[in-house]
Write a protein that holds these residues in place. Structure first.
Motif, short mmCIF file in Angstrom:
data_model
loop_
_atom_site.label_atom_id
_atom_site.label_comp_id
_atom_site.label_asym_id
_atom_site.label_seq_id
_atom_site.Cartn_x
_atom_site.Cartn_y
_atom_site.Cartn_z
N ALA A 1 -17.58 -7.53 27.86
CA ALA A 1 -16.73 -6.76 28.48
C ALA A 1 -17.26 -6.49 29.68
CB ALA A 1 -16.23 -5.25 27.68
N ALA A 2 -18.46 -6.09 29.91
CA ALA A 2 -19.05 -5.81 31.21
C ALA A 2 -19.29 -7.03 32.04
CB ALA A 2 -20.57 -5.28 31.19
N GLY A 3 -19.15 -8.26 31.65
CA GLY A 3 -19.42 -9.45 32.07
C GLY A 3 -18.03 -9.70 32.96
N TRP A 4 -17.10 -9.50 32.14
CA TRP A 4 -15.63 -9.74 32.65
C TRP A 4 -15.25 -8.72 33.75
CZ3 TRP A 4 -12.13 -13.13 31.82
CH2 TRP A 4 -12.22 -14.18 30.87
N ILE A 5 -15.75 -7.51 33.85
CA ILE A 5 -15.56 -6.51 34.66
C ILE A 5 -16.26 -6.95 36.04
CG2 ILE A 5 -15.86 -4.18 35.21
CD1 ILE A 5 -15.39 -3.12 32.45
N ALA B 1 -17.01 -9.98 36.56
CA ALA B 1 -16.27 -11.20 37.50
C ALA B 1 -15.04 -10.77 37.90
CB ALA B 1 -15.92 -12.01 36.09
N LEU B 2 -14.32 -9.77 37.58
CA LEU B 2 -13.06 -9.52 37.95
C LEU B 2 -13.38 -8.90 39.47
CD1 LEU B 2 -10.09 -9.10 37.71
CD2 LEU B 2 -10.29 -6.77 36.62
N ILE B 3 -14.16 -7.90 39.47
CA ILE B 3 -14.58 -7.27 40.92
C ILE B 3 -14.86 -8.30 41.75
CG2 ILE B 3 -15.86 -5.50 41.96
CD1 ILE B 3 -16.27 -4.17 39.34
N ALA B 4 -15.65 -9.26 41.38
CA ALA B 4 -16.13 -10.43 42.33
C ALA B 4 -14.85 -10.98 42.88
CB ALA B 4 -17.20 -10.98 41.65
N LEU B 5 -13.99 -11.54 41.87
CA LEU B 5 -13.07 -12.19 42.22
C LEU B 5 -11.84 -11.68 43.18
CD1 LEU B 5 -11.97 -14.05 38.88
CD2 LEU B 5 -13.00 -14.91 41.13
N ILE C 1 -2.35 -12.48 45.17
CA ILE C 1 -0.95 -12.58 44.14
C ILE C 1 -1.38 -13.77 43.06
CG2 ILE C 1 1.42 -13.56 44.25
CD1 ILE C 1 1.78 -12.31 47.09
N ALA C 2 -1.91 -14.70 43.51
CA ALA C 2 -2.12 -15.82 42.56
C ALA C 2 -3.18 -15.46 41.59
CB ALA C 2 -2.91 -17.09 43.20
N LEU C 3 -4.25 -14.42 41.80
CA LEU C 3 -5.18 -14.13 41.05
C LEU C 3 -4.54 -13.19 39.96
CD1 LEU C 3 -8.36 -13.59 40.35
CD2 LEU C 3 -8.19 -11.75 41.93
N GLY C 4 -3.50 -12.25 40.46
CA GLY C 4 -2.83 -11.43 39.57
C GLY C 4 -2.07 -12.48 38.50
#
Length: 336
Positions: A5-9, A11-15, A164-167
């Motif tokens: 879960a921490a890795g996903w968070i 990665a999401l912040i970085a994206l 938008i595309a990321l969402g």
């Protein structure tokens, strides 16, 4: 919070932060295309992972793109209204084609042929109605300016389109995960193994197949509409037809059909391959990407059926088997 879960968070912040840190327009353009097509490929894999191989998704994507653009140009309907209408149209077509197929047990190769015909019909309709759609010459949504950009879903800023595309891409992953954790998955897996046994166990085979087909068609139409609004120019060959459907099949299988991020890996490969061919050979390489897709698809089906990401995950999860020499040494000791 576990490490996953921490890795996903992280990665999401970085994206999310990426377009604010790195603003190169060309690279952001490539990332937007990868995210949009990843969503489209994920839409196809919703059906493909359960054995429902469709070659008609190019038709659904074409409907999403052209209906949205036509409603905007001819009736002045905002894409915020046109996109849901195009999704409903694609969903209705999916039900019209899917119900008789599932009701009368048209499966396997015959189902593939029916969906292939669907994709070809949509392509021919778009081409034949060239007075409205522009035919093979392509179609451009009317541009607007000023404060109407949001209403028309038109933005010149690559950062806005990236977000938008990321969402949209994240929404596809969430839907995949929801299906993966639902009873629909178990029902469809049972159906893919043996329809008669699943029906005997109480599974409504027709209803379950229609559910996943409808969801897949709606998502694909949304991908087509977003692609149209981003590119602001579409042709039948780029958003509809058998070539687009085959591209979806290739990307999903090569990336990993049974892994949520598999279609994303496939999108990275297809988009980068097309760009490399375009930059290296220009107009001389038109159509080469489809040739490469076909060759690679055959090779992956034979030698790497779980795709790149699926095979990597299997290799990580499965422990190494002891060598034959090691087994020969340890077996006698165990018997002493």
């Amino acid at each position: 919070m576990n490490r996953q879960a921490a890795g996903w968070i992280i990665a999401l912040i970085a994206l999310i932060a990426l377009p604010f840190v790195y603003r190169d327009p060309y690279h952001l353009h490539i990332l937007v295309l990868i995210l949009i097509w990843s969503f489209a490929y994920t839409s196809w894999s919703m059906m493909g992972r359960f054995g429902l191989v469709s070659l008609g998704h190019g038709g659904f994507m074409g409907i999403g793109a052209y209906v949205t653009a036509l409603l905007w140009n001819h009736l002045g309907l905002s894409p915020w209204i046109g996109i849901p209408i195009s999704m409903v149209a694609a969903g209705a077509l999916a039900l019209i084609v899917g119900y008789p197929c599932f009701r009368f047990r048209i499966t396997g190769h015959y189902f593939v042929l029916v969906t292939l015909a669907l994709s070809g019909i949509v392509l021919q309709v778009i081409t034949a109605t060239r007075d409205y759609t522009g035919g093979s010459l392509g179609y451009t949504p009317n541009r607007t300016s000023g404060n109407k950009g949001l209403l028309a879903l038109q933005f010149d800023d690559k950062t806005t389109w990236y977000l938008i595309a990321l969402g949209i891409w994240l929404a596809g992953l969430v839907i995949w995960r929801a299906i993966d954790r639902s009873m629909i998955r178990h029902a469809l897996e049972a159906i893919s193994e043996d329809e008669d046994a699943a029906a005997a166990a109480g599974v409504d085979v027709t209803a379950e197949k229609l559910k996943i087909t409808l969801l897949s068609a709606l998502m694909t139409a949304l991908a087509g509409a977003i692609y149209c609004q981003y590119q602001m120019f579409i042709t039948p060959d780029t958003v509809s037809g058998i070539a687009v459907s085959l591209q979806m099949v290739f990307a999903a299988i090569v990336g990993g059909l049974f892994v949520s991020l598999g279609p994303t890996v496939g999108a990275i490969i297809t988009i980068l391959l097309a760009e490399v061919l375009r930059i290296s050979f220009g107009t001389k390489a038109v159509g080469w990407d489809n040739l490469v897709y076909g060759v690679l698809l055959v090779l992956f089906i034979i030698f790497l059926p779980k795709g790149i990401l699926g095979s990597v995950i299997d290799r990580i999860k499965s422990p190494r088997k002891p060598s034959r020499s090691h087994e020969q040494q340890t077996v006698p000791i165990a018997h002493r």
